[in-house]
Design an enzyme around this catalytic site. Sequence first.
Site, mmCIF file in Angstrom:
data_model
loop_
_atom_site.group_PDB
_atom_site.id
_atom_site.type_symbol
_atom_site.label_atom_id
_atom_site.label_comp_id
_atom_site.label_asym_id
_atom_site.label_seq_id
_atom_site.Cartn_x
_atom_site.Cartn_y
_atom_site.Cartn_z
ATOM 1 N N SER A 28 0.828 -1.209 0.000
ATOM 2 C CA SER A 28 0.000 0.000 0.000
ATOM 3 C C SER A 28 0.860 1.255 0.000
ATOM 4 O O SER A 28 1.766 1.395 0.824
ATOM 5 C CB SER A 28 -0.877 0.048 1.256
ATOM 6 N N HIS A 59 -3.536 0.984 -4.472
ATOM 7 C CA HIS A 59 -3.004 -0.144 -5.244
ATOM 8 C C HIS A 59 -3.403 0.016 -6.700
ATOM 9 O O HIS A 59 -4.576 0.170 -7.017
ATOM 10 C CB HIS A 59 -3.558 -1.471 -4.727
ATOM 11 N N HIS A 81 -5.660 -9.104 -2.194
ATOM 12 C CA HIS A 81 -5.757 -9.377 -0.763
ATOM 13 C C HIS A 81 -6.864 -10.378 -0.479
ATOM 14 O O HIS A 81 -7.906 -10.378 -1.138
ATOM 15 C CB HIS A 81 -6.051 -8.077 -0.005
ATOM 16 N N TYR A 83 -8.713 -10.193 2.043
ATOM 17 C CA TYR A 83 -9.865 -9.464 2.590
ATOM 18 C C TYR A 83 -10.774 -8.908 1.499
ATOM 19 O O TYR A 83 -11.893 -8.483 1.778
ATOM 20 C CB TYR A 83 -9.432 -8.355 3.565
ATOM 21 N N GLU A 84 -10.294 -8.910 0.258
ATOM 22 C CA GLU A 84 -11.168 -8.506 -0.851
ATOM 23 C C GLU A 84 -12.057 -9.654 -1.305
ATOM 24 O O GLU A 84 -12.890 -9.490 -2.197
ATOM 25 C CB GLU A 84 -10.327 -8.036 -2.035
ATOM 26 N N ALA A 111 2.658 -2.523 4.061
ATOM 27 C CA ALA A 111 2.424 -1.573 5.148
ATOM 28 C C ALA A 111 1.926 -2.390 6.338
ATOM 29 O O ALA A 111 1.192 -3.358 6.156
ATOM 30 C CB ALA A 111 1.374 -0.553 4.736
ATOM 31 N N MET A 208 -1.917 -7.553 6.530
ATOM 32 C CA MET A 208 -2.964 -8.384 5.911
ATOM 33 C C MET A 208 -2.529 -8.924 4.552
ATOM 34 O O MET A 208 -3.365 -9.141 3.676
ATOM 35 C CB MET A 208 -4.244 -7.551 5.753
ATOM 36 N N SER A 209 -1.231 -9.133 4.368
ATOM 37 C CA SER A 209 -0.772 -9.585 3.043
ATOM 38 C C SER A 209 0.507 -10.401 3.178
ATOM 39 O O SER A 209 0.833 -10.904 4.249
ATOM 40 C CB SER A 209 -0.518 -8.363 2.148
ATOM 41 N N ASN A 232 1.887 2.853 11.427
ATOM 42 C CA ASN A 232 1.163 3.292 12.638
ATOM 43 C C ASN A 232 1.497 2.334 13.769
ATOM 44 O O ASN A 232 1.759 1.167 13.518
ATOM 45 C CB ASN A 232 -0.352 3.263 12.371
ATOM 46 N N HIS A 244 -7.191 4.142 6.794
ATOM 47 C CA HIS A 244 -6.423 3.693 5.629
ATOM 48 C C HIS A 244 -5.697 4.858 4.971
ATOM 49 O O HIS A 244 -4.570 4.707 4.485
ATOM 50 C CB HIS A 244 -7.361 2.987 4.629
HETATM 51 N N1 HPA Z 1 -2.946 -3.576 11.228
HETATM 52 C C1 HPA Z 1 -3.050 -4.362 10.140
HETATM 53 N N2 HPA Z 1 -2.640 -3.989 8.951
HETATM 54 C C2 HPA Z 1 -2.090 -2.772 8.817
HETATM 55 C C3 HPA Z 1 -1.966 -1.898 9.901
HETATM 56 C C4 HPA Z 1 -2.411 -2.330 11.179
HETATM 57 O O1 HPA Z 1 -2.326 -1.618 12.195
HETATM 58 N N3 HPA Z 1 -1.367 -0.766 9.442
HETATM 59 C C5 HPA Z 1 -1.155 -0.957 8.104
HETATM 60 N N4 HPA Z 1 -1.579 -2.168 7.730
#
Ligand code: HPA
Length: 270
Positions: A28, A59, A81, A83-84, A111, A208-209, A232, A244
Amino acid sequence: MTDPARAAQAVAQRLGARRPAVAIVLGSGLGFLADEVRDPLRIRYADIPGFPEPGVAGHKGELVAGLLEKVPVLVQAGRFHLYEGHDAATAALPVRVFARLGVKTLIVTNAAGGIRPTFGSGTLMLIADHINLMFRNPLVGPVLKGEERFPDMSDPYDRELRTLAREAAREAHVALEEGVYVALLGPSYETPAEVRMLARLGADAVGMSTVPEVIAARALGIRCLGFSIVTNPASGLTAQPLSHQEVLAASAAAGTGLVTVVKGVLRRLS
Ligand code: HPA
């Protein structure tokens, strides 16, 4: 499942005489790395059988072939992903295509949220190992051509490549941490209780990847190098809610260090 050979054939046709040695998967907000590729040939996902259109902001949907530090690379701008709604095999489809094109080295980026207390926004983490909490695996089902049924996962992120990454970071004075990446299905971010659990499980960053791609790569004998940009502190480690948009901005801001290290690694490979 889409036949990776069909997709590979379509990409090979477009590549012509180009022979990518290294594939780079962009996380990302890291799309700008694709702009650094010299003599770029762009192949849109729409032109590759079985490649879905990416649906996440930040993306793109293209492969970019060309030279980076004189190394022939294939950059994947836009990943699939779980999650998609994609299955793990679709997430790993590009890697299976790369293998059929002769790629021997995979660089994955993402990320992630920082779990280790010292990992603030902008931390660059070399992935030392991962924990798969997606409870999905791209190798489930019939064994595909060139893949192992039970691949060894004792060195998922290649020791030698990690040494090169540390050297490249040191040379360029880029701060590079190293830690364990844990992958969750998403798309909701974690709760504070989940983050405390993940810390106890030994994770340093959460995302998540990446894991489906690396599993497929190892089954194909491709060596991997991975980086997380901590965008973060993970949930509960600060009072701030996650968004996001913030993830994208932080990723792009910290991305320059990552590009420097990736280039340094490529120079050492060439
Ligand atoms: N959690 C999961 N996926 C992420 C995060 C997070 O805090 N930050 C960026 N991708």
